[in-house]
Scaffold this motif. Structure first.
Motif, PDB file in Angstrom:
ATOM      1  N   THR A   8       0.898  -1.231  -0.093  1.00 57.12           N
ATOM      2  CA  THR A   8       0.026   0.023  -0.113  1.00 57.12           C
ATOM      3  C   THR A   8       0.877   1.124  -0.037  1.00 57.12           C
ATOM      4  OG1 THR A   8      -0.070   0.069   2.500  1.00 57.12           O
ATOM      5  CG2 THR A   8      -1.757  -1.291   1.255  1.00 57.12           C
ATOM      6  N   ALA A  23      -6.521   7.032  -9.597  1.00 61.06           N
ATOM      7  CA  ALA A  23      -7.097   5.782  -9.966  1.00 61.06           C
ATOM      8  C   ALA A  23      -6.140   5.401 -11.468  1.00 61.06           C
ATOM      9  CB  ALA A  23      -8.497   5.480 -10.259  1.00 61.06           C
ATOM     10  N   THR A  28      -5.476   1.963 -10.813  1.00 57.76           N
ATOM     11  CA  THR A  28      -6.354   1.059  -9.842  1.00 57.76           C
ATOM     12  C   THR A  28      -7.731   1.469 -10.491  1.00 57.76           C
ATOM     13  OG1 THR A  28      -6.990   0.824  -7.359  1.00 57.76           O
ATOM     14  CG2 THR A  28      -6.088   2.929  -8.051  1.00 57.76           C
ATOM     15  N   SER A  29      -8.709   1.705  -9.423  1.00 63.45           N
ATOM     16  CA  SER A  29     -10.107   1.910  -9.656  1.00 63.45           C
ATOM     17  C   SER A  29     -10.520   2.926  -8.670  1.00 63.45           C
ATOM     18  CB  SER A  29     -10.966   0.903  -9.965  1.00 63.45           C
ATOM     19  OG  SER A  29     -11.416   0.300  -8.431  1.00 63.45           O
ATOM     20  N   ASP A  31     -13.492   2.961  -7.263  1.00 58.87           N
ATOM     21  CA  ASP A  31     -14.144   1.987  -6.300  1.00 58.87           C
ATOM     22  C   ASP A  31     -13.183   1.606  -5.289  1.00 58.87           C
ATOM     23  OD1 ASP A  31     -16.884   0.562  -8.503  1.00 58.87           O
ATOM     24  OD2 ASP A  31     -16.642   2.533  -7.186  1.00 58.87           O
ATOM     25  N   ASP A  32     -11.985   1.055  -5.635  1.00 58.96           N
ATOM     26  CA  ASP A  32     -11.066   0.472  -4.670  1.00 58.96           C
ATOM     27  C   ASP A  32     -10.378   1.454  -3.892  1.00 58.96           C
ATOM     28  OD1 ASP A  32     -11.347  -2.059  -5.993  1.00 58.96           O
ATOM     29  OD2 ASP A  32      -9.510  -1.909  -7.152  1.00 58.96           O
ATOM     30  N   GLU A  35     -13.098   2.195  -1.330  1.00 59.85           N
ATOM     31  CA  GLU A  35     -13.134   1.093  -0.554  1.00 59.85           C
ATOM     32  C   GLU A  35     -11.915   1.269   0.713  1.00 59.85           C
ATOM     33  OE1 GLU A  35     -13.482  -3.609  -0.179  1.00 59.85           O
ATOM     34  OE2 GLU A  35     -13.401  -2.506  -2.266  1.00 59.85           O
ATOM     35  N   LEU A  36     -10.719   1.655   0.252  1.00 56.83           N
ATOM     36  CA  LEU A  36      -9.821   1.881   1.183  1.00 56.83           C
ATOM     37  C   LEU A  36      -9.779   3.089   1.974  1.00 56.83           C
ATOM     38  CD1 LEU A  36      -6.737   0.863  -1.352  1.00 56.83           C
ATOM     39  CD2 LEU A  36      -7.316  -0.687   0.806  1.00 56.83           C
ATOM     40  N   GLY A  56      -1.662  -0.834  -9.207  1.00 54.41           N
ATOM     41  CA  GLY A  56      -1.706  -1.917  -9.842  1.00 54.41           C
ATOM     42  C   GLY A  56      -0.744  -1.979 -11.007  1.00 54.41           C
ATOM     43  N   ASN A  81     -18.887   5.029 -12.487  1.00 53.25           N
ATOM     44  CA  ASN A  81     -18.492   5.052 -11.062  1.00 53.25           C
ATOM     45  C   ASN A  81     -18.458   6.317 -10.466  1.00 53.25           C
ATOM     46  OD1 ASN A  81     -17.930   2.214 -11.450  1.00 53.25           O
ATOM     47  ND2 ASN A  81     -15.764   2.592 -11.990  1.00 53.25           N
TER      48      ASN A  81
END
Length: 365
Positions: A8, A23, A28-29, A31-32, A35-36, A56, A81
Motif C-alpha cells: 500500500t 486511479a 487502480t479504480s 471504487d478500490d 473502499e480503502l 496495480g 463510477n
C-alpha cells in the motif's frame, strides 16, 4: 508518498488531484480507492490529506482497436463510477449515517445524562432535606425511584424524539440539499467534463514531469536517460489516444508528430545549452517556437472553440517556463529550479482545462 510492506501507498493530496486521476496514475479504480478510504469526500479532497492506495500493474494499449476500446471503457467507467456512485454514496451515506448516529447518540446521551442527573440530584436533595433515618430512606427511595423513572422516561422520550426527529430531518435535509447542489453543479458542468478535465490534467502533468526528468537525466548523463526519453515520448501517444475519439485517426497522428517534435527539439536545446553552442541554441529555440505555433494552429483547426491566439500564448508561456527551469538546472540553481516548477505545473493544468472546456463545448451531447 510512503510505501508500506503490504504494497500500500500513503499518498498526500496535492493541488488539483482527483480520485479518478489517482486511479489512472496508480492503475487502480475509483471504487478500490473509496473502499480503502471510506472517510474521504471524493469531491472535496483537501491539500495535505493522506489517502491509502494499492497500485496495480500498468498495461498500455498496443494498437488502435485497443486504444479506442480503452478510451471508450474509461469514459463509460468514469461516468458510471464517478457520477452514479458518488451521488448515491454521498447522499445515502451522509443522510442515513448522520440520521442514525445523531439519533442514537443524542438519544442515548440525553437519556442517560438526564436520568442519572435527575435521579442523583433529587435523591440527594430529598434525602438531605427530610433528615435522619426516615429522611435518608425516603430520600434514597424517592431519589432512586423518581430519578430512575424520570431519567428513563425523560431520556427515552427525549432520546427517541430528538434522535428520530434530528436524524430524519438532518439526514433528509442534508441528502436533499446535496442532491440539489450536485444537480446545480451538473447544470454547469456535466460528468463528462469532469472526466475530460481529469484526463487532460493527468496528461499535461505527466508531460511536464517527464520533461523535467528527461532534462535531469540529460544534464547529469544518468544511465536511465534512454528509458526516461522513451517514456517521455509515450506522452505523445497518450495525448493522441485522448483526441482520437473526437477528431479521428488523421488528427491523432498529426498531433503525435507535432508533440514528438516539441519533445525532441527540447532535448536538442538541452544538449546545445550543455555544449554552450550559441548557434545551436538559437536554431533549436527558433524551431521549438515554430513547432509551438504549429500546435496552436492545429488546435484551432480542429475545434472552433480554440483560437490560435490563445494557444500561441499558452504554448509560448510553456516554453519560456521550461527554458528558464532548464537554465537554472544547468547553472546549478537547484532550489530555484524546484520552486519554479510549481508554476510550470499550474500552467500545465490551465492548458488541460482549456482542452477539456473546448471539447465539452464542441461536443455537448
Amino acid at each position: 508518498m510512503v510505501f508500506n510492506m503490504n504494497n500500500t501507498i500513503r499518498y498526500t493530496i496535492r493541488p488539483y488531484d482527483t480520485i479518478w486521476m489517482l486511479a489512472q496514475v496508480f492503475n487502480t479504480s475509483v471504487d478500490d480507492i473509496m473502499e480503502l478510504n471510506p472517510d474521504i469526500d471524493p469531491r472535496n479532497l483537501r491539500i495535505g490529506q493522506v489517502v491509502t492506495l494499492i497500485p496495480g500493474d500498468h498495461n498500455y494499449p498496443t494498437n488502435s482497436n485497443q486504444q479506442n476500446a480503452s478510451g471508450n471503457n474509461m469514459n463509460n467507467n468514469m461516468r458510471n463510477n464517478m457520477g452514479n456512485n458518488m451521488r448515491n454514496n454521498i447522499s445515502n451515506n451522509m443522510g442515513n449515517n448522520m440520521g442514525s448516529n445523531m439519533g442514537n447518540n443524542t438519544g442515548s446521551n440525553m437519556g442517560n445524562n438526564t436520568g442519572s442527573n435527575m435521579g442523583s440530584n433529587m435523591g440527594s436533595n430529598m434525602g438531605n432535606n427530610t433528615g435522619s433515618n426516615m429522611g435518608s430512606n425516603m430520600g434514597n427511595n424517592m431519589g432512586n425511584n423518581t430519578g430512575n423513572n424520570m431519567g428513563n422516561n425523560t431520556g427515552n422520550n427525549i432520546g427517541n424524539n430528538t434522535g428520530n426527529n434530528m436524524g430524519n430531518s438532518t439526514g433528509n435535509n442534508m441528502s436533499n440539499n446535496m442532491d440539489n447542489d450536485m444537480d446545480n453543479d451538473m447544470d454547469i458542468y456535466t460528468e463528462e467534463f469532469y472526466d475530460l478535465s481529469s484526463l487532460f490534467r493527468m496528461l499535461w502533468v505527466q508531460h511536464v514531469y517527464w520533461t523535467r526528468m528527461a532534462a535531469v537525466a540529460l544534464i547529469h548523463d544518468l544511465p536511465e536517460t534512454d528509458f526516461v526519453l522513451r517514456r517521455l515520448l509515450r506522452n505523445s501517444v497518450d495525448f493522441a489516444n485522448a483526441l482520437r475519439p473526437y477528431y479521428g485517426e488523421e488528427a491523432a497522428v498529426e498531433f503525435t508528430d507535432l508533440m514528438n517534435g516539441h519533445l525532441t527539439i527540447a532535448a536538442e536545446l538541452i544538449n546545445a545549452l550543455l555544449a554552450d553552442d550559441d548557434q545551436a541554441i538559437m536554431d533549436a529555440d527558433q524551431r521549438w517556437h515554430d513547432n509551438a505555433e504549429q500546435i496552436a494552429e492545429f488546435f484551432a483547426s480542429i475545434n472552433p472553440n480554440w483560437s490560435v491566439e490563445d494557444w500561441s500564448a499558452m504554448m509560448d508561456e510553456h516554453l519560456e517556463l521550461l527554458s528558464q527551469n532548464i537554465t537554472n538546472m544547468i547553472a546549478g540553481n537547484y532550489e530555484e529550479s524546484i520552486n519554479d516548477f510549481d508554476t510550470i505545473e499550474s500552467q500545465a493544468i490551465e492548458m488541460a482545462d482549456m482542452m477539456a472546456e473546448g471539447i465539452e463545448a464542441q461536443f455537448p451531447d
